[in-house]
Motif scaffolding. Structure first.
Motif, PDB file in Angstrom:
ATOM      1  N   PRO A  42      65.055   2.969 -18.579  1.00  0.00           N
ATOM      2  CA  PRO A  42      64.254   1.774 -18.333  1.00  0.00           C
ATOM      3  C   PRO A  42      62.912   2.141 -17.695  1.00  0.00           C
ATOM      4  O   PRO A  42      62.769   3.208 -17.118  1.00  0.00           O
ATOM      5  CB  PRO A  42      65.103   0.962 -17.358  1.00  0.00           C
ATOM      6  N   ALA A  43      61.965   1.241 -17.783  1.00  0.00           N
ATOM      7  CA  ALA A  43      60.597   1.506 -17.342  1.00  0.00           C
ATOM      8  C   ALA A  43      60.386   1.306 -15.852  1.00  0.00           C
ATOM      9  O   ALA A  43      59.319   0.936 -15.428  1.00  0.00           O
ATOM     10  CB  ALA A  43      59.631   0.640 -18.131  1.00  0.00           C
ATOM     11  N   GLY A  44      61.377   1.544 -15.036  1.00  0.00           N
ATOM     12  CA  GLY A  44      61.195   1.454 -13.594  1.00  0.00           C
ATOM     13  C   GLY A  44      61.980   0.318 -12.973  1.00  0.00           C
ATOM     14  O   GLY A  44      62.595  -0.495 -13.654  1.00  0.00           O
ATOM     15  N   ALA A  49      62.347  -6.455  -7.163  1.00  0.00           N
ATOM     16  CA  ALA A  49      63.211  -5.717  -6.237  1.00  0.00           C
ATOM     17  C   ALA A  49      62.423  -4.818  -5.281  1.00  0.00           C
ATOM     18  O   ALA A  49      62.991  -4.268  -4.343  1.00  0.00           O
ATOM     19  CB  ALA A  49      64.201  -4.859  -7.031  1.00  0.00           C
ATOM     20  N   LEU A  50      61.132  -4.678  -5.506  1.00  0.00           N
ATOM     21  CA  LEU A  50      60.313  -3.808  -4.662  1.00  0.00           C
ATOM     22  C   LEU A  50      59.887  -4.529  -3.388  1.00  0.00           C
ATOM     23  O   LEU A  50      59.539  -5.711  -3.424  1.00  0.00           O
ATOM     24  CB  LEU A  50      59.056  -3.353  -5.411  1.00  0.00           C
ATOM     25  N   LEU A  55      55.514  -2.128  -3.526  1.00  0.00           N
ATOM     26  CA  LEU A  55      54.778  -2.782  -4.605  1.00  0.00           C
ATOM     27  C   LEU A  55      53.299  -2.401  -4.549  1.00  0.00           C
ATOM     28  O   LEU A  55      52.710  -2.002  -5.568  1.00  0.00           O
ATOM     29  CB  LEU A  55      54.932  -4.300  -4.516  1.00  0.00           C
ATOM     30  N   LEU A  56      52.709  -2.485  -3.380  1.00  0.00           N
ATOM     31  CA  LEU A  56      51.300  -2.129  -3.228  1.00  0.00           C
ATOM     32  C   LEU A  56      51.067  -0.651  -3.534  1.00  0.00           C
ATOM     33  O   LEU A  56      50.098  -0.291  -4.214  1.00  0.00           O
ATOM     34  CB  LEU A  56      50.808  -2.467  -1.826  1.00  0.00           C
ATOM     35  N   THR A  85      51.661  -2.078 -15.323  1.00  0.00           N
ATOM     36  CA  THR A  85      50.579  -2.577 -14.478  1.00  0.00           C
ATOM     37  C   THR A  85      50.567  -4.100 -14.488  1.00  0.00           C
ATOM     38  O   THR A  85      50.460  -4.738 -13.435  1.00  0.00           O
ATOM     39  CB  THR A  85      49.221  -2.020 -14.940  1.00  0.00           C
ATOM     40  N   GLY A  86      50.709  -4.692 -15.657  1.00  0.00           N
ATOM     41  CA  GLY A  86      50.739  -6.150 -15.761  1.00  0.00           C
ATOM     42  C   GLY A  86      51.905  -6.761 -14.998  1.00  0.00           C
ATOM     43  O   GLY A  86      51.752  -7.777 -14.321  1.00  0.00           O
ATOM     44  N   GLN A  87      53.068  -6.125 -15.106  1.00  0.00           N
ATOM     45  CA  GLN A  87      54.248  -6.627 -14.390  1.00  0.00           C
ATOM     46  C   GLN A  87      54.034  -6.591 -12.877  1.00  0.00           C
ATOM     47  O   GLN A  87      54.323  -7.561 -12.173  1.00  0.00           O
ATOM     48  CB  GLN A  87      55.474  -5.786 -14.740  1.00  0.00           C
ATOM     49  N   LEU A  88      53.532  -5.474 -12.387  1.00  0.00           N
ATOM     50  CA  LEU A  88      53.349  -5.331 -10.941  1.00  0.00           C
ATOM     51  C   LEU A  88      52.217  -6.214 -10.422  1.00  0.00           C
ATOM     52  O   LEU A  88      52.321  -6.790  -9.337  1.00  0.00           O
ATOM     53  CB  LEU A  88      53.107  -3.868 -10.579  1.00  0.00           C
ATOM     54  N   GLU A  89      51.132  -6.334 -11.190  1.00  0.00           N
ATOM     55  CA  GLU A  89      50.044  -7.210 -10.768  1.00  0.00           C
ATOM     56  C   GLU A  89      50.500  -8.670 -10.737  1.00  0.00           C
ATOM     57  O   GLU A  89      50.153  -9.411  -9.811  1.00  0.00           O
ATOM     58  CB  GLU A  89      48.831  -7.040 -11.683  1.00  0.00           C
ATOM     59  N   ALA A  90      51.275  -9.086 -11.727  1.00  0.00           N
ATOM     60  CA  ALA A  90      51.784 -10.460 -11.744  1.00  0.00           C
ATOM     61  C   ALA A  90      52.685 -10.715 -10.533  1.00  0.00           C
ATOM     62  O   ALA A  90      52.599 -11.783  -9.907  1.00  0.00           O
ATOM     63  CB  ALA A  90      52.546 -10.719 -13.046  1.00  0.00           C
ATOM     64  N   GLU A  91      53.519  -9.745 -10.200  1.00  0.00           N
ATOM     65  CA  GLU A  91      54.392  -9.896  -9.035  1.00  0.00           C
ATOM     66  C   GLU A  91      53.568  -9.981  -7.754  1.00  0.00           C
ATOM     67  O   GLU A  91      53.843 -10.795  -6.875  1.00  0.00           O
ATOM     68  CB  GLU A  91      55.381  -8.735  -8.955  1.00  0.00           C
ATOM     69  N   TYR A  92      52.537  -9.147  -7.637  1.00  0.00           N
ATOM     70  CA  TYR A  92      51.679  -9.173  -6.450  1.00  0.00           C
ATOM     71  C   TYR A  92      51.006 -10.537  -6.306  1.00  0.00           C
ATOM     72  O   TYR A  92      50.996 -11.135  -5.228  1.00  0.00           O
ATOM     73  CB  TYR A  92      50.628  -8.057  -6.522  1.00  0.00           C
ATOM     74  N   LEU A  93      50.440 -11.038  -7.411  1.00  0.00           N
ATOM     75  CA  LEU A  93      49.770 -12.345  -7.361  1.00  0.00           C
ATOM     76  C   LEU A  93      50.759 -13.474  -7.076  1.00  0.00           C
ATOM     77  O   LEU A  93      50.408 -14.456  -6.419  1.00  0.00           O
ATOM     78  CB  LEU A  93      49.030 -12.607  -8.671  1.00  0.00           C
TER      79      LEU A  93
END
Length: 124
Positions: A42-44, A49-50, A55-56, A85-93
């Motif tokens: 899997p891709a991470g 869950a982070l 996450l940052l 990148t899109g997944q993590l940026e969406a989670e951050y926002l």
């Protein structure tokens, strides 16, 4: 065909002509299968869950490596990089919808910089 390990743990196969072909990836002593293999890992970890610090950190690493991936990564590596990148940026926002936005990073701020540059460039 000989195999060598790159500093980033990628394993390359050296063709007889001397060119490198991206191959398996090694992590923790075991080989990950190439992206074309259906058994690829899997891709991470899910962004949900982070922890905030992790996450940052992950976002910083992705942003730091983006240019190199864009220029030198395989098509699959670029797709995965873009997706992650899109997944993590969406989670951050999602977690920080009211994050601090610097005025200079808005359209109004950019226009003010442009106007100031035009005034500076006028002859006295």
């Amino acid at each position: 065909m000989s195999i060598r390990t790159a500093p980033d743990d990628r394993v390359h196969r050296r063709r007889s002509a001397g060119t490198l072909e991206e191959g398996d990836f090694r992590r923790g002593g075991t080989a990950m299968q190439h992206a074309d293999d259906p058994h690829i890992r899997p891709a991470g970890i899910s962004p949900h869950a982070l922890g905030n610090d992790t996450l940052l950190h992950e976002l910083e690493q992705l942003h730091r490596t983006r240019h190199e991936t864009f220029l030198y990564g395989s098509e699959e590596a670029l797709k995965r990089h873009t997706l992650r990148t899109g997944q993590l940026e969406a989670e951050y926002l999602n977690r920080f919808p009211l994050r601090q936005v610097t005025a200079a990073r808005t359209r109004a701020g950019a226009r003010a910089r442009e106007a100031a540059a035009r005034v500076e460039s006028l002859p006295e």
